[in-house]
Scaffold this motif. Structure first.
Motif, PDB file in Angstrom:
ATOM      1  N   LYS A 196       0.835  -1.196   0.000  1.00 48.48           N
ATOM      2  CA  LYS A 196       0.000   0.000   0.000  1.00 48.48           C
ATOM      3  C   LYS A 196       0.873   1.252   0.000  1.00 48.48           C
ATOM      4  O   LYS A 196       0.530   2.256  -0.639  1.00 48.48           O
ATOM      5  N   GLN A 197       2.011   1.185   0.687  1.00 46.06           N
ATOM      6  CA  GLN A 197       2.933   2.318   0.696  1.00 46.06           C
ATOM      7  C   GLN A 197       3.409   2.632  -0.720  1.00 46.06           C
ATOM      8  O   GLN A 197       3.501   3.809  -1.112  1.00 46.06           O
ATOM      9  N   HIS A 198       3.687   1.589  -1.498  1.00 45.39           N
ATOM     10  CA  HIS A 198       4.147   1.782  -2.872  1.00 45.39           C
ATOM     11  C   HIS A 198       3.059   2.454  -3.707  1.00 45.39           C
ATOM     12  O   HIS A 198       3.339   3.357  -4.505  1.00 45.39           O
ATOM     13  N   GLU A 199       1.820   2.028  -3.507  1.00 49.97           N
ATOM     14  CA  GLU A 199       0.697   2.615  -4.245  1.00 49.97           C
ATOM     15  C   GLU A 199       0.508   4.084  -3.882  1.00 49.97           C
ATOM     16  O   GLU A 199       0.366   4.946  -4.755  1.00 49.97           O
ATOM     17  N   SER A 205       3.513  10.908  -6.015  1.00 51.47           N
ATOM     18  CA  SER A 205       4.461  11.438  -6.993  1.00 51.47           C
ATOM     19  C   SER A 205       3.738  12.112  -8.156  1.00 51.47           C
ATOM     20  O   SER A 205       4.218  13.119  -8.698  1.00 51.47           O
ATOM     21  N   ILE A 206       2.574  11.586  -8.534  1.00 55.88           N
ATOM     22  CA  ILE A 206       1.780  12.221  -9.594  1.00 55.88           C
ATOM     23  C   ILE A 206       1.180  13.524  -9.078  1.00 55.88           C
ATOM     24  O   ILE A 206       1.174  14.545  -9.775  1.00 55.88           O
ATOM     25  N   VAL A 237      -5.795   7.147 -15.818  1.00 52.95           N
ATOM     26  CA  VAL A 237      -5.395   8.306 -15.033  1.00 52.95           C
ATOM     27  C   VAL A 237      -5.125   9.512 -15.944  1.00 52.95           C
ATOM     28  O   VAL A 237      -5.391  10.658 -15.594  1.00 52.95           O
ATOM     29  N   GLN A 238      -4.602   9.254 -17.146  1.00 58.58           N
ATOM     30  CA  GLN A 238      -4.351  10.293 -18.157  1.00 58.58           C
ATOM     31  C   GLN A 238      -3.536  11.468 -17.606  1.00 58.58           C
ATOM     32  O   GLN A 238      -3.928  12.618 -17.668  1.00 58.58           O
ATOM     33  N   SER A 239      -2.372  11.126 -17.101  1.00 61.87           N
ATOM     34  CA  SER A 239      -1.460  12.130 -16.551  1.00 61.87           C
ATOM     35  C   SER A 239      -0.310  12.399 -17.512  1.00 61.87           C
ATOM     36  O   SER A 239       0.419  11.479 -17.891  1.00 61.87           O
ATOM     37  N   TYR A 269      -2.430   7.253 -20.553  1.00 61.62           N
ATOM     38  CA  TYR A 269      -3.518   7.531 -21.506  1.00 61.62           C
ATOM     39  C   TYR A 269      -3.982   6.245 -22.189  1.00 61.62           C
ATOM     40  O   TYR A 269      -5.093   6.188 -22.712  1.00 61.62           O
ATOM     41  N   VAL A 270      -3.127   5.218 -22.184  1.00 62.78           N
ATOM     42  CA  VAL A 270      -3.493   3.956 -22.851  1.00 62.78           C
ATOM     43  C   VAL A 270      -3.487   2.766 -21.896  1.00 62.78           C
ATOM     44  O   VAL A 270      -4.135   1.755 -22.165  1.00 62.78           O
ATOM     45  N   HIS A 271      -2.739   2.873 -20.783  1.00 64.70           N
ATOM     46  CA  HIS A 271      -2.688   1.780 -19.811  1.00 64.70           C
ATOM     47  C   HIS A 271      -3.531   2.155 -18.592  1.00 64.70           C
ATOM     48  O   HIS A 271      -3.215   3.117 -17.883  1.00 64.70           O
ATOM     49  N   PRO A 272      -4.599   1.413 -18.324  1.00 69.45           N
ATOM     50  CA  PRO A 272      -5.471   1.729 -17.179  1.00 69.45           C
ATOM     51  C   PRO A 272      -4.726   1.566 -15.854  1.00 69.45           C
ATOM     52  O   PRO A 272      -3.738   0.835 -15.755  1.00 69.45           O
ATOM     53  N   GLY A 273      -5.217   2.254 -14.843  1.00 68.19           N
ATOM     54  CA  GLY A 273      -4.639   2.142 -13.509  1.00 68.19           C
ATOM     55  C   GLY A 273      -3.402   3.005 -13.329  1.00 68.19           C
ATOM     56  O   GLY A 273      -3.069   3.837 -14.179  1.00 68.19           O
ATOM     57  N   LEU A 274      -2.739   2.788 -12.224  1.00 64.91           N
ATOM     58  CA  LEU A 274      -1.532   3.561 -11.920  1.00 64.91           C
ATOM     59  C   LEU A 274      -0.352   3.057 -12.742  1.00 64.91           C
ATOM     60  O   LEU A 274      -0.331   1.897 -13.171  1.00 64.91           O
ATOM     61  N   PRO A 275       0.662   3.899 -12.939  1.00 62.15           N
ATOM     62  CA  PRO A 275       1.882   3.440 -13.619  1.00 62.15           C
ATOM     63  C   PRO A 275       2.615   2.445 -12.734  1.00 62.15           C
ATOM     64  O   PRO A 275       2.246   2.247 -11.568  1.00 62.15           O
ATOM     65  N   PRO A 276       3.666   1.794 -13.230  1.00 61.64           N
ATOM     66  CA  PRO A 276       4.381   0.761 -12.467  1.00 61.64           C
ATOM     67  C   PRO A 276       4.922   1.233 -11.125  1.00 61.64           C
ATOM     68  O   PRO A 276       5.103   0.414 -10.211  1.00 61.64           O
TER      69      PRO A 276
END
Length: 339
Positions: A196-199, A205-206, A237-239, A269-276
């Motif tokens: 959860k900390q990583h999430e 960061s965003i 998220v489209q960031s 913009y193309v991958h759903p959810g948070l980045p890696p």
């Protein structure tokens, strides 16, 4: 005649005082010392001796900047970044000796919020006089710092702030201290589970990159809203900030092709959810916002003034487009700032 003579004498005294003041003859060039109280002065990287001397004069540490500069030259001091504790009204030679003695005993560096991993590692390597390759090796094994499997490196975990370590401190110990500071910040916000900390750190960061400081809570709320089922964003998220991170750039202008690039793992913009993972090191305010986002119905946000960080929010795409137009107007009126 007596009265006239008194006026002449008085006039002479006043004139002498005025001339003395004009010539700086009444200026105190040094304090007797040893002084009292505490004055904290941080010498930033690249700061010159004259600037430090002027700050010491302004803070009441020394009586005269020029006298201090001469005293520092007399002790053969070499100026290095660091934090120093002076007293009020010190003798210039004492203040110079303190600066000369202390600055050789610490490793000092400052990391600002939002720095990317490579920028932070560059700063640490230079300030601590360690081989960047050694830092890269440590960075490639985040598990040794107690980080979860989701973390493939130390991105986001090198806490912003000012740091001082004894000269000779091992590179691993320096990185461990920074990582520990980030984990403690997450725990302070009530986030104790490593995954959860990583999430939360990723969201933070965003938030750090996307929002004006006063709007961190709302940006975090909008990001989490996008991750929930809704009829407008399809979990994207489209960031822009995540896309540019994946591209290794920092532009605020993206092309349609860049937004459509599926090869960029950080293209939200193309991958759903948070980045890696995180896209930089968030500050404590951004971490707090990601841990406890402001409850809202927003799905869209855009910073409409890059100077002030003013951010506009919207619940619908149509409202968002109106805010985007305001941003574009600002860019047109501020040539070069949106490049």
């Amino acid at each position: 005649m007596s009265a006239a003579l008194a006026l002449v004498v008085a006039g002479s005294v006043v004139g002498a005082l005025v001339l003395r003041s004009a010539l700086g003859m009444d200026k105190v060039s040094d304090y007797a010392g040893p002084g009292d109280g505490q004055v904290q002065v941080n010498v930033q990287p690249g700061t010159g001796l004259v600037a430090v001397a002027q700050e010491l004069k302004q803070d009441g540490v020394v009586a005269d900047a020029d006298t201090f500069v001469r005293a520092f030259a007399d002790v053969g001091g070499k100026l290095h970044p660091g934090g120093f504790t002076f007293k009020k009204q010190m003798k210039a030679s004492d203040a110079a000796q303190l600066l000369a003695d202390d600055n050789s005993k610490v490793i000092y560096f400052a990391l600002s919020a939002g720095l990317r991993l490579n920028e932070s590692l560059d700063t640490i390597a230079k300030s601590a006089s360690v081989d960047r390759k050694d830092l890269d090796k440590l960075n490639a094994e985040p598990a040794q710092f107690g980080l979860p499997s989701q973390a493939t490196n130390l991105e986001g975990y090198l806490a912003p702030g000012e740091y001082r370590f004894p000269t000779g401190t091992a590179a691993k110990d320096i990185l461990a201290a920074l990582v520990s500071a980030t984990v403690e910040e997450l725990k302070k916000a009530g986030i104790t589970d490593p995954a959860k900390q990583h999430e939360v750190l990723t969201v933070a960061s965003i938030v750090q990159a996307e929002g004006g400081r006063a709007d961190y809570g709302n940006v975090a709320g909008a990001i989490y809203n996008r991750l929930k089922p809704n009829d407008q964003t399809d979990g994207l998220v489209q960031s822009d900030a995540t896309v540019t991170y994946g591209l290794g750039t920092k532009t605020v202008q993206l092309t349609d092709a860049q937004k459509a690039d599926t090869n960029n793992a950080y293209n939200t913009y193309v991958h759903p959810g948070l980045p890696p993972g995180p896209i930089g090191s968030p500050g404590s305010n951004a971490v707090a916002a990601a841990a406890h986002p402001t409850a809202n119905d927003f799905l869209f946000w855009v910073t409409v003034n890059l100077d002030t960080g003013e951010t506009k929010f919207a619940k619908t795409y149509a409202e968002h487009q109106a805010n985007v137009a305001q941003y574009q107007q600002w860019c047109a009126a501020n040539s070069g700032k949106c490049a």
